[in-house]
Scaffold this motif. Structure first.
Motif, mmCIF file in Angstrom:
data_model
loop_
_atom_site.group_PDB
_atom_site.id
_atom_site.type_symbol
_atom_site.label_atom_id
_atom_site.label_comp_id
_atom_site.label_asym_id
_atom_site.label_seq_id
_atom_site.Cartn_x
_atom_site.Cartn_y
_atom_site.Cartn_z
ATOM 1 N N ASP A 147 0.834 -1.206 0.000
ATOM 2 C CA ASP A 147 0.000 0.000 0.000
ATOM 3 C C ASP A 147 0.869 1.257 0.000
ATOM 4 O OD1 ASP A 147 -2.747 1.250 0.391
ATOM 5 O OD2 ASP A 147 -1.659 2.064 2.107
ATOM 6 N N ALA A 148 1.897 1.284 0.842
ATOM 7 C CA ALA A 148 2.780 2.452 0.893
ATOM 8 C C ALA A 148 3.504 2.652 -0.439
ATOM 9 C CB ALA A 148 3.798 2.291 2.024
ATOM 10 N N PHE A 165 -3.694 11.080 -10.971
ATOM 11 C CA PHE A 165 -3.662 9.653 -10.670
ATOM 12 C C PHE A 165 -4.256 9.417 -9.282
ATOM 13 C CE2 PHE A 165 -0.308 10.281 -13.745
ATOM 14 C CZ PHE A 165 -0.473 9.206 -14.611
ATOM 15 N N ARG A 166 -5.148 8.457 -9.199
ATOM 16 C CA ARG A 166 -5.729 8.084 -7.912
ATOM 17 C C ARG A 166 -4.650 7.496 -7.003
ATOM 18 N NH1 ARG A 166 -8.182 3.909 -8.085
ATOM 19 N NH2 ARG A 166 -7.794 3.225 -10.232
ATOM 20 N N PRO A 167 -4.805 7.622 -5.685
ATOM 21 C CA PRO A 167 -3.795 7.059 -4.774
ATOM 22 C C PRO A 167 -3.589 5.559 -4.953
ATOM 23 C CG PRO A 167 -5.251 8.556 -3.582
ATOM 24 C CD PRO A 167 -5.827 8.393 -4.942
ATOM 25 N N GLU A 168 -4.635 4.841 -5.417
ATOM 26 C CA GLU A 168 -4.533 3.391 -5.582
ATOM 27 C C GLU A 168 -4.571 2.971 -7.053
ATOM 28 O OE1 GLU A 168 -7.518 1.556 -3.218
ATOM 29 O OE2 GLU A 168 -6.594 2.109 -1.314
ATOM 30 N N ALA A 169 -4.190 3.886 -7.951
ATOM 31 C CA ALA A 169 -4.141 3.533 -9.372
ATOM 32 C C ALA A 169 -3.084 2.455 -9.615
ATOM 33 C CB ALA A 169 -3.833 4.773 -10.210
ATOM 34 N N VAL A 189 11.767 5.171 -13.359
ATOM 35 C CA VAL A 189 11.633 5.083 -14.807
ATOM 36 C C VAL A 189 10.227 4.631 -15.194
ATOM 37 C CG1 VAL A 189 12.446 3.853 -16.865
ATOM 38 C CG2 VAL A 189 14.098 4.667 -15.163
ATOM 39 N N ARG A 190 9.670 3.655 -14.457
ATOM 40 C CA ARG A 190 8.321 3.173 -14.762
ATOM 41 C C ARG A 190 7.265 4.236 -14.487
ATOM 42 N NH1 ARG A 190 9.855 0.709 -18.252
ATOM 43 N NH2 ARG A 190 7.663 0.229 -18.634
ATOM 44 N N VAL A 191 7.481 5.062 -13.466
ATOM 45 C CA VAL A 191 6.547 6.146 -13.176
ATOM 46 C C VAL A 191 6.524 7.145 -14.330
ATOM 47 C CG1 VAL A 191 6.229 8.184 -11.729
ATOM 48 C CG2 VAL A 191 6.531 5.951 -10.668
ATOM 49 N N VAL A 192 7.694 7.502 -14.838
ATOM 50 C CA VAL A 192 7.768 8.440 -15.960
ATOM 51 C C VAL A 192 7.064 7.848 -17.180
ATOM 52 C CG1 VAL A 192 9.321 9.632 -17.552
ATOM 53 C CG2 VAL A 192 9.872 9.525 -15.110
ATOM 54 N N LYS A 193 7.323 6.571 -17.455
ATOM 55 C CA LYS A 193 6.676 5.922 -18.598
ATOM 56 C C LYS A 193 5.157 5.888 -18.420
ATOM 57 C CE LYS A 193 6.668 3.239 -22.325
ATOM 58 N NZ LYS A 193 5.320 2.709 -22.335
ATOM 59 N N LYS A 194 4.687 5.681 -17.196
ATOM 60 C CA LYS A 194 3.246 5.677 -16.913
ATOM 61 C C LYS A 194 2.620 7.027 -17.243
ATOM 62 C CE LYS A 194 0.304 5.198 -12.786
ATOM 63 N NZ LYS A 194 0.311 4.783 -11.365
ATOM 64 N N VAL A 195 3.301 8.098 -16.900
ATOM 65 C CA VAL A 195 2.797 9.445 -17.190
ATOM 66 C C VAL A 195 2.793 9.700 -18.694
ATOM 67 C CG1 VAL A 195 3.249 11.909 -16.899
ATOM 68 C CG2 VAL A 195 3.490 10.354 -14.949
ATOM 69 N N CYS A 230 4.211 5.723 -5.466
ATOM 70 C CA CYS A 230 4.356 5.756 -6.923
ATOM 71 C C CYS A 230 3.325 6.676 -7.571
ATOM 72 C CB CYS A 230 4.229 4.345 -7.499
ATOM 73 S SG CYS A 230 5.638 3.261 -7.155
ATOM 74 N N ASN A 231 2.104 6.665 -7.052
ATOM 75 C CA ASN A 231 1.071 7.519 -7.638
ATOM 76 C C ASN A 231 1.243 8.987 -7.249
ATOM 77 O OD1 ASN A 231 -0.759 5.824 -9.268
ATOM 78 N ND2 ASN A 231 -0.999 4.693 -7.369
ATOM 79 N N ARG A 232 1.773 9.252 -6.054
ATOM 80 C CA ARG A 232 2.110 10.642 -5.721
ATOM 81 C C ARG A 232 3.205 11.146 -6.653
ATOM 82 N NH1 ARG A 232 1.916 8.801 -0.355
ATOM 83 N NH2 ARG A 232 4.203 8.781 -0.270
ATOM 84 N N ALA A 233 4.193 10.297 -6.901
ATOM 85 C CA ALA A 233 5.275 10.677 -7.812
ATOM 86 C C ALA A 233 4.735 10.872 -9.232
ATOM 87 C CB ALA A 233 6.363 9.601 -7.805
#
Length: 383
Positions: free
Chosen positions: A20-21, A92-96, A68-74, A26-29
């Motif tokens: 969960d954390a 992005f939702r907190p639990e996306a 890197v995966r966060v950037v690709k997600k955006v 990741c979604n905050r980022a």
């Protein structure tokens, strides 16, 4: 052919807390990166990564590969909006769902566990459960990312698999499938999959949603969130069952599957106000997609034919008139007298059009071909 295999994770309370954390971080980022991309007007993956990489690692506690995966997600989120007016940053939702590649997540298929990166370090021995068929698909065809998903307090992994398509055989005939609301699917063989039970299920959920929305309390909103997706998952399961049975019959009898081409039907059809909610939310397209990919996986021929007048045309004499279908259930040709269930007649018309739509073309002797006799191609035939 790409398939998604979804397995259920079995984390301990400590593991669930770490997951969960990690998901929330990741979604905050991702939200921060999305704002930077919107404000700076940067949508290139390399340019955006150079712009935010160091800041994201330092501010959100992510290691190199998750960043890197966060950037690709955006970048993928903005790419999905390409061609549309973007007036604000993607949220992005907190639990996306969060994608992980093989550097962040590894599978131990034989042991039934995964190893995944978290903020608390590498989490090993995280158990999962799935069906034997899903396990076999994961073992032989998993390729690409796996998405960490949380729904209704439960944890899942959605893994991408590349499944080879089977060679398509030459059909001896066709099974025409007519889709609808009262009857979810009716085949030219006369097999009818009624939608009465699903309709009652959806109406009951609609009443419950209305009651909870009318209350407006924190408890009612929490219950609404828990119920979200339950109806959709049920309808998806029904469509899976129907499509699986139809494909199995076609494969066993050496026939192909034909359905009506229904793209744009919501724009073409005019409905009464009390019919709109049921019609616009009915999963016509999903049933067709299930039939299509299951047929490809089994090597069963599949075509879409023109849907015009399939419920008004007589399959024996060809007479087409609205009066042929006096009621929703019954068909009676005003010219030759042919009578029968209207949905079965529509399925027969779909089957007859598929016989013309599937063209077997003999390849020229000089043309390279993987088959000695030629190749097959589907075409859309107008009535």
């Amino acid at each position: 052919m790409k398939l998604v295999v979804r397995v259920k994770l079995l984390p301990t309370p400590e593991q669930a807390s770490a997951l969960d954390a990690t998901l929330r971080a990741c979604n905050r980022a991702a939200g921060h990166v999305a704002r930077v991309a919107f404000e700076q007007g940067v949508t290139s993956r390399n340019d955006l990564q150079r712009l935010v990489y160091a800041e994201v690692k330092a501010s959100f506690g992510l290691s190199a590969q998750p960043t890197v995966r966060v950037v690709k997600k955006v970048v993928d989120a903005y790419a999905a909006r390409r061609g549309k007016a973007v007036r604000r940053a993607v949220v992005f939702r907190p639990e996306a769902a969060q994608p992980f590649d093989d550097r962040c997540l590894s599978w131990q298929i034989d042991a039934g566990t995964v190893s995944v990166w978290t903020l608390a370090g590498r989490m090993k021995g995280l158990g999962f459960v799935c069906s034997p068929d899903q396990l076999k698909t994961l073992a032989h065809h998993r390729k690409g990312e796996s998405d960490l998903v949380r729904e209704g307090g439960k944890w899942f992994l959605a893994a991408t698999c590349e499944v080879p398509e089977q060679p398509v055989y030459e059909p001896v005939d066709w099974i025409g499938v007519d889709r609808g609301i009262v009857n979810l699917a009716t085949t030219s063989d006369g097999v009818n999959y009624q939608g009465r039970r699903l309709g009652r299920y959806r109406r009951r959920h609609a009443r419950k949603r209305a009651e909870l929305q009318a209350k407006g309390t924190r408890s009612s909103k929490r219950r609404l969130a828990l119920r979200a997706g339950r109806e959709r998952r049920h309808a998806t399961q029904v469509n899976h069952r129907i499509s699986k049975e139809i494909v199995a019959v076609a494969q066993r009898t050496g026939r192909g599957i034909a359905v009506e081409h229904l793209d744009g039907i919501r724009e073409r059809v005019r409905l009464r106000r009390d019919q709109r909610a049921a019609f616009t939310s009915w999963p016509f397209r999903q049933l067709g997609e299930h039939l299509s990919y299951k047929a490809k996986r089994a090597g069963v021929p599949f075509v879409e034919v023109d849907a015009a007048y399939t419920s008004q045309r007589c399959p024996r004499c060809g007479h087409t008139a609205r009066a042929n279908r006096a009621t929703r259930e019954d068909f009676t040709c005003r010219l030759c007298g042919l009578a029968g269930p209207a949905d079965v007649v529509a399925g027969v018309n779909v089957r007859d059009r598929a016989r013309s739509a599937w063209v077997f073309v003999t390849a020229p002797a000089s043309a390279p071909s993987s088959r000695e006799s030629g190749w097959m191609r589907p075409v859309t035939v107008l009535p």
